[in-house]
Design an enzyme around this catalytic site. Structure first.
Site, PDB file in Angstrom:
ATOM      1  N   GLU A   1       7.317   1.874  15.148  1.00 17.88           N
ATOM      2  CA  GLU A   1       8.460   2.732  14.349  1.00 17.88           C
ATOM      3  C   GLU A   1       8.347   4.481  14.026  1.00 17.88           C
ATOM      4  O   GLU A   1       8.152   4.745  14.926  1.00 17.88           O
ATOM      5  CB  GLU A   1       7.906   2.503  12.245  1.00 17.88           C
ATOM      6  CG  GLU A   1       7.632   0.773  11.711  1.00 17.88           C
ATOM      7  CD  GLU A   1       8.821   0.834  11.439  1.00 17.88           C
ATOM      8  OE1 GLU A   1       9.889   0.563  11.429  1.00 17.88           O
ATOM      9  OE2 GLU A   1       8.362  -0.806  10.400  1.00 17.88           O
TER      10      GLU A   1
ATOM     11  N   GLY B   1       2.056 -12.034   9.306  1.00 16.98           N
ATOM     12  CA  GLY B   1       2.466 -11.983  10.522  1.00 16.98           C
ATOM     13  C   GLY B   1       2.587 -13.344  11.499  1.00 16.98           C
ATOM     14  O   GLY B   1       3.452 -13.201  11.839  1.00 16.98           O
TER      15      GLY B   1
ATOM     16  N   ASN C   1       0.617  -1.438   0.161  1.00 18.88           N
ATOM     17  CA  ASN C   1       0.172   0.252  -0.067  1.00 18.88           C
ATOM     18  C   ASN C   1       0.899   1.009   0.398  1.00 18.88           C
ATOM     19  O   ASN C   1       0.252   2.384  -0.648  1.00 18.88           O
ATOM     20  CB  ASN C   1      -1.183   0.370   0.925  1.00 18.88           C
ATOM     21  CG  ASN C   1      -0.464  -0.315   2.850  1.00 18.88           C
ATOM     22  OD1 ASN C   1       0.792  -0.426   2.763  1.00 18.88           O
ATOM     23  ND2 ASN C   1      -1.320   0.109   3.391  1.00 18.88           N
TER      24      ASN C   1
ATOM     25  N   GLY D   1       2.294  -5.985   7.619  1.00 16.42           N
ATOM     26  CA  GLY D   1       1.375  -6.718   6.339  1.00 16.42           C
ATOM     27  C   GLY D   1       0.416  -7.125   7.085  1.00 16.42           C
ATOM     28  O   GLY D   1      -0.024  -6.253   8.713  1.00 16.42           O
TER      29      GLY D   1
ATOM     30  N   CYS E   1      -3.893   0.624   6.869  1.00 17.55           N
ATOM     31  CA  CYS E   1      -3.449   0.496   8.128  1.00 17.55           C
ATOM     32  C   CYS E   1      -4.550   1.297   9.051  1.00 17.55           C
ATOM     33  O   CYS E   1      -5.832   0.637   9.731  1.00 17.55           O
ATOM     34  CB  CYS E   1      -2.083  -0.759   8.842  1.00 17.55           C
ATOM     35  SG  CYS E   1      -1.675   1.123   8.185  1.00 17.55           S
TER      36      CYS E   1
ATOM     37  N   LYS F   1      12.302  -6.968   1.663  1.00 18.26           N
ATOM     38  CA  LYS F   1      11.225  -7.708   0.353  1.00 18.26           C
ATOM     39  C   LYS F   1      10.221  -6.946   0.094  1.00 18.26           C
ATOM     40  O   LYS F   1       9.182  -6.764   1.090  1.00 18.26           O
ATOM     41  CB  LYS F   1      11.398  -9.193   1.306  1.00 18.26           C
ATOM     42  CG  LYS F   1      10.738  -9.997   0.405  1.00 18.26           C
ATOM     43  CD  LYS F   1       9.672 -11.226   1.088  1.00 18.26           C
ATOM     44  CE  LYS F   1       8.125 -10.921   0.358  1.00 18.26           C
ATOM     45  NZ  LYS F   1       7.949 -10.300  -0.894  1.00 18.26           N
TER      46      LYS F   1
ATOM     47  N   GLU G   1     -11.250  -6.138   9.088  1.00 17.84           N
ATOM     48  CA  GLU G   1     -10.506  -5.245   8.223  1.00 17.84           C
ATOM     49  C   GLU G   1     -10.101  -5.537   6.252  1.00 17.84           C
ATOM     50  O   GLU G   1     -10.623  -6.329   6.309  1.00 17.84           O
ATOM     51  CB  GLU G   1      -8.564  -5.393   8.186  1.00 17.84           C
ATOM     52  CG  GLU G   1      -8.384  -4.194   7.391  1.00 17.84           C
ATOM     53  CD  GLU G   1      -5.887  -4.326   7.698  1.00 17.84           C
ATOM     54  OE1 GLU G   1      -6.178  -5.584   7.425  1.00 17.84           O
ATOM     55  OE2 GLU G   1      -5.818  -3.509   7.877  1.00 17.84           O
TER      56      GLU G   1
HETATM   57  P1  NAD Z   1       0.479  -9.264   3.549  1.00 15.50           P
HETATM   58  O1  NAD Z   1       1.002 -10.060   5.002  1.00 15.50           O
HETATM   59  O2  NAD Z   1      -0.219  -9.921   2.526  1.00 15.50           O
HETATM   60  O3  NAD Z   1       1.674  -8.819   2.474  1.00 15.50           O
HETATM   61  C1  NAD Z   1       3.049  -8.046   3.004  1.00 15.50           C
HETATM   62  C2  NAD Z   1       3.603  -7.971   2.862  1.00 15.50           C
HETATM   63  O4  NAD Z   1       4.963 -10.131   3.403  1.00 15.50           O
HETATM   64  C3  NAD Z   1       4.580  -9.074   1.564  1.00 15.50           C
HETATM   65  O5  NAD Z   1       5.753  -8.835   1.006  1.00 15.50           O
HETATM   66  C4  NAD Z   1       4.141 -10.286   1.435  1.00 15.50           C
HETATM   67  O6  NAD Z   1       4.605 -10.971   0.066  1.00 15.50           O
HETATM   68  C5  NAD Z   1       5.107 -11.002   2.321  1.00 15.50           C
HETATM   69  N1  NAD Z   1       4.767 -12.319   2.585  1.00 15.50           N
HETATM   70  C6  NAD Z   1       3.280 -13.286   2.407  1.00 15.50           C
HETATM   71  N2  NAD Z   1       3.697 -14.124   2.862  1.00 15.50           N
HETATM   72  C7  NAD Z   1       4.379 -14.525   3.869  1.00 15.50           C
HETATM   73  C8  NAD Z   1       5.612 -15.360   4.294  1.00 15.50           C
HETATM   74  N3  NAD Z   1       4.845 -16.965   4.551  1.00 15.50           N
HETATM   75  N4  NAD Z   1       6.297 -14.980   5.466  1.00 15.50           N
HETATM   76  C9  NAD Z   1       6.917 -14.070   4.598  1.00 15.50           C
HETATM   77  N5  NAD Z   1       6.357 -12.904   4.277  1.00 15.50           N
HETATM   78  C10 NAD Z   1       5.330 -12.726   3.550  1.00 15.50           C
HETATM   79  O7  NAD Z   1      -0.314  -8.191   3.916  1.00 15.50           O
HETATM   80  P2  NAD Z   1      -0.316  -6.960   2.281  1.00 15.50           P
HETATM   81  O8  NAD Z   1      -1.542  -7.275   1.110  1.00 15.50           O
HETATM   82  O9  NAD Z   1       0.881  -6.420   1.500  1.00 15.50           O
HETATM   83  O10 NAD Z   1      -0.833  -5.332   2.809  1.00 15.50           O
HETATM   84  C11 NAD Z   1      -1.450  -5.414   3.231  1.00 15.50           C
HETATM   85  C12 NAD Z   1      -1.796  -5.425   5.077  1.00 15.50           C
HETATM   86  O11 NAD Z   1      -0.775  -4.261   5.661  1.00 15.50           O
HETATM   87  C13 NAD Z   1      -2.977  -5.065   5.583  1.00 15.50           C
HETATM   88  O12 NAD Z   1      -3.399  -5.728   6.779  1.00 15.50           O
HETATM   89  C14 NAD Z   1      -2.884  -3.317   6.333  1.00 15.50           C
HETATM   90  O13 NAD Z   1      -3.551  -3.424   7.715  1.00 15.50           O
HETATM   91  C15 NAD Z   1      -1.223  -3.801   6.935  1.00 15.50           C
HETATM   92  N6  NAD Z   1      -0.723  -2.724   7.277  1.00 15.50           N
HETATM   93  C16 NAD Z   1       0.103  -2.626   8.010  1.00 15.50           C
HETATM   94  C17 NAD Z   1       0.905  -1.651   8.397  1.00 15.50           C
HETATM   95  C18 NAD Z   1       1.413  -1.283   9.635  1.00 15.50           C
HETATM   96  O14 NAD Z   1       1.512   0.077  10.336  1.00 15.50           O
HETATM   97  N7  NAD Z   1       0.845  -1.514  10.975  1.00 15.50           N
HETATM   98  C19 NAD Z   1       1.574  -0.646   7.774  1.00 15.50           C
HETATM   99  C20 NAD Z   1       0.342  -0.845   5.384  1.00 15.50           C
HETATM  100  C21 NAD Z   1      -0.449  -2.270   6.332  1.00 15.50           C
END
Ligand code: NAD
Length: 481
Positions: free
Chosen positions: A448, A219, A138, A214, A270, A161, A371
């Site tokens: 952060e 997570g 995002n 993410g 987020c 990554k 969400e």
């Molecule tokens: P995602 O969890 O699908 O992906 C995030 C990252 O993790 C990507 O780089 C992805 O390739 C990687 N990833 C996927 N599977 C993995 C695994 N098994 N092991 C390690 N890495 C892996 O999230 P998204 O769809 O890219 O982003 C949206 C999400 O991010 C939403 O839930 C949003 O709330 C969250 N977000 C949180 C914040 C915050 O500061 N709290 C900020 C931005 C986005």
């Protein structure tokens, strides 16, 4: 060698704009080895702090030198309106490098304390080591820059990554670091599907820390991978934040601010205020004004300067958002506007979705709790501050909240009652390099930005000196030899 590649899509048009090479076992091994070696050699962490400052500052200048190009690239890859990338994402990314370059010497100053029996302790902030930075799609450049600026300024080496959907600006950032003259192996960028390469990156013994932003689902996987070798972690996860509007608020500012808080970046934030709660006596007027303005938001391709809202990141994301809205309607929510793919033929090929406003979706509905990560606002009413706080806290997340009121006493009371890591009062959405950001509950842990965020990328060493050489320490008498 036959390297696997993946198409990079422009979500405004559905067209392929580039291809990236996906890391396989060999490339992952190369990145981990390079990052580890660069850390252990001391080529970065042993550099004088002023030397480190100069390099980090050069990355900031490198971003500014390529600002127009980066804004275009980020817009093509994410669909974000070019106005947002030009005035927010790119300058903010540069500013973060500049900020931590300017503050790293101050933040890394040793603390020393007298302790009992005349001993003296020096508390030394060392870098955490080799840090894996995993970022979502995002805010690809901005979140990569937050993490990289803090990690590098603290003396770490990194493997960045990006999401496999939005790798282009992160690859450019890697190039900018190289052009700044950062020693070899200090900055490594790997692209790939997280489910394929994540496990290795997050469980390998040679990696000291993982900083993840993410979803909660991913997570939780990272918590498991990293537990195998007990790594330090930052987890910035999902949110379901509440915007709370009191009757004494500046009405226009609260409506316009609330629109921004859920429709900016197509609602893919987020900290999006996806649950808007309005005091009973102004509820009808607020809903009417908010909905009328939501209908006027101009959708268009990201590259168009007139565009106020671009497409969602992918077809999958749009399907997910649409399914949330349909389910909410089945659960009794009233659709006030949007909820569908726009009919405009110019937008046909992109992943557009209209700004959507729902009412009548209370805590018992899925959309109040889950969400959505899209341009969907759910508006509810409340009759007291306590009820508003209880509604806001009725969530497994605790990322942020946004209060609109003319009373500083009420704002103070609400900021105590609401269980979230960031509270905005009569404003929304700014992140400041000076202060930390991070959520409570299922929104994760660790901060952060700010001094506190920077310290997450360090480890604290306690170096204790006895009174030597002037006096023998007590331990030297203990056994009486
Ligand atoms: P995602 O969890 O699908 O992906 C995030 C990252 O993790 C990507 O780089 C992805 O390739 C990687 N990833 C996927 N599977 C993995 C695994 N098994 N092991 C390690 N890495 C892996 O999230 P998204 O769809 O890219 O982003 C949206 C999400 O991010 C939403 O839930 C949003 O709330 C969250 N977000 C949180 C914040 C915050 O500061 N709290 C900020 C931005 C986005």
């Amino acid at each position: 060698m036959n390297l696997k590649k993946q198409a990079v899509i422009n979500p405004s048009t559905g067209e392929t704009i580039s291809e990236v090479v996906l890391a396989g076992d060999a490339e992952l091994e190369q990145a981990i080895t390079a990052g580890r070696k660069a850390f252990d050699s001391g080529s970065w962490r042993e550099l004088s702090l002023s030397g480190r400052r100069n390099y980090v500052s050069k990355i900031s200048r490198g971003i500014l030198d390529k600002a127009a190009e980066l804004a275009q690239l980020e817009t093509l890859n994410t669909g974000k309106p070019i106005k947002e990338t030009t005035f927010m994402d790119i300058p903010s990314a540069a500013k973060t490098f500049e900020f931590f370059a300017a503050h790293l010497e101050e933040y890394l100053k040793e603390d020393s304390r007298d302790v009992s029996q005349g001993d003296r302790s020096r508390l030394v902030r060392e870098p955490a080591g080799l840090v894996v930075l995993i970022i979502p799609w995002n805010y690809p450049l901005l979140i990569a820059s937050w993490k990289m600026a803090q990690a590098l300024s603290a003396g770490n080496t990194v493997i960045l990554k990006p999401s496999s959907m939005t790798p282009l600006s992160a690859l450019e950032l890697g190039k900018i670091a190289q052009e700044a003259g950062i020693p070899a192996g200090v900055v490594n960028v790997v692209c790939g599907n997280g489910d394929i390469i994540g496990e290795k990156l997050c469980s390998d013994n040679r990696v000291d820390m993982v900083s993840f932003t993410g979803s909660n689902a991913v997570g939780k996987k990272i918590l498991e991978y990293s537990s195998r070798s007990v790594k330090k972690l930052i987890m910035e996860l999902g949110g379901k934040s509440a915007g709370i509007i009191f009757k004494d608020a500046d009405f226009e500012a609260s409506v316009n601010g609330s629109l921004c808080s859920i429709f900016l970046n197509q609602g893919q934030m987020c900290t999006g205020m996806s649950r808007i709660m309005v005091e009973e006596s102004i509820y009808d007027r607020f809903v009417e004004d908010f909905t009328a303005k939501a209908k006027r938001i101009k959708l268009g391709p990201g590259v168009d300067y007139e565009t106020q809202m671009g497409p969602l990141i992918s077809q999958d994301q749009r399907d997910k958002v649409r399914a949330f809205v349909e389910k909410a309607r089945k659960e009794g929510a009233k659709l006030l506007c949007g909820g569908k793919v726009p009919v405009d033929p110019v937008l046909k090929k992109g992943f557009f979705f209209e700004p959507t406003v729902l009412s009548g979706a209370g805590p018992a509905t899925g959309i109040f709790n889950e969400e959505v990560f899209g341009p969907v606002a759910v508006i509810n009413k409340f009759s007291s501050a306590e009820e508003a706080a209880a509604l806001a806290n009725k969530s497994e997340f605790g990322l942020a909240a946004c209060l609109w009121t003319g009373s500083s006493a009420l704002a103070e009371k609400m900021s105590r009652l609401v269980n979230a890591g960031t509270i905005w009062i009569n404003t929304y959405g700014m992140f400041y390099n000076e202060v930390p950001y991070g959520g409570f509950k299922q929104s994760g842990f660790g901060k952060e930005l700010g001094k506190e965020g920077f310290y997450e990328y360090t480890r604290l060493k306690n170096v204790i000196s006895g009174r030597f050489p002037s006096e023998k320490p007590l331990v030297s008498y203990w056994y009486g030899f």
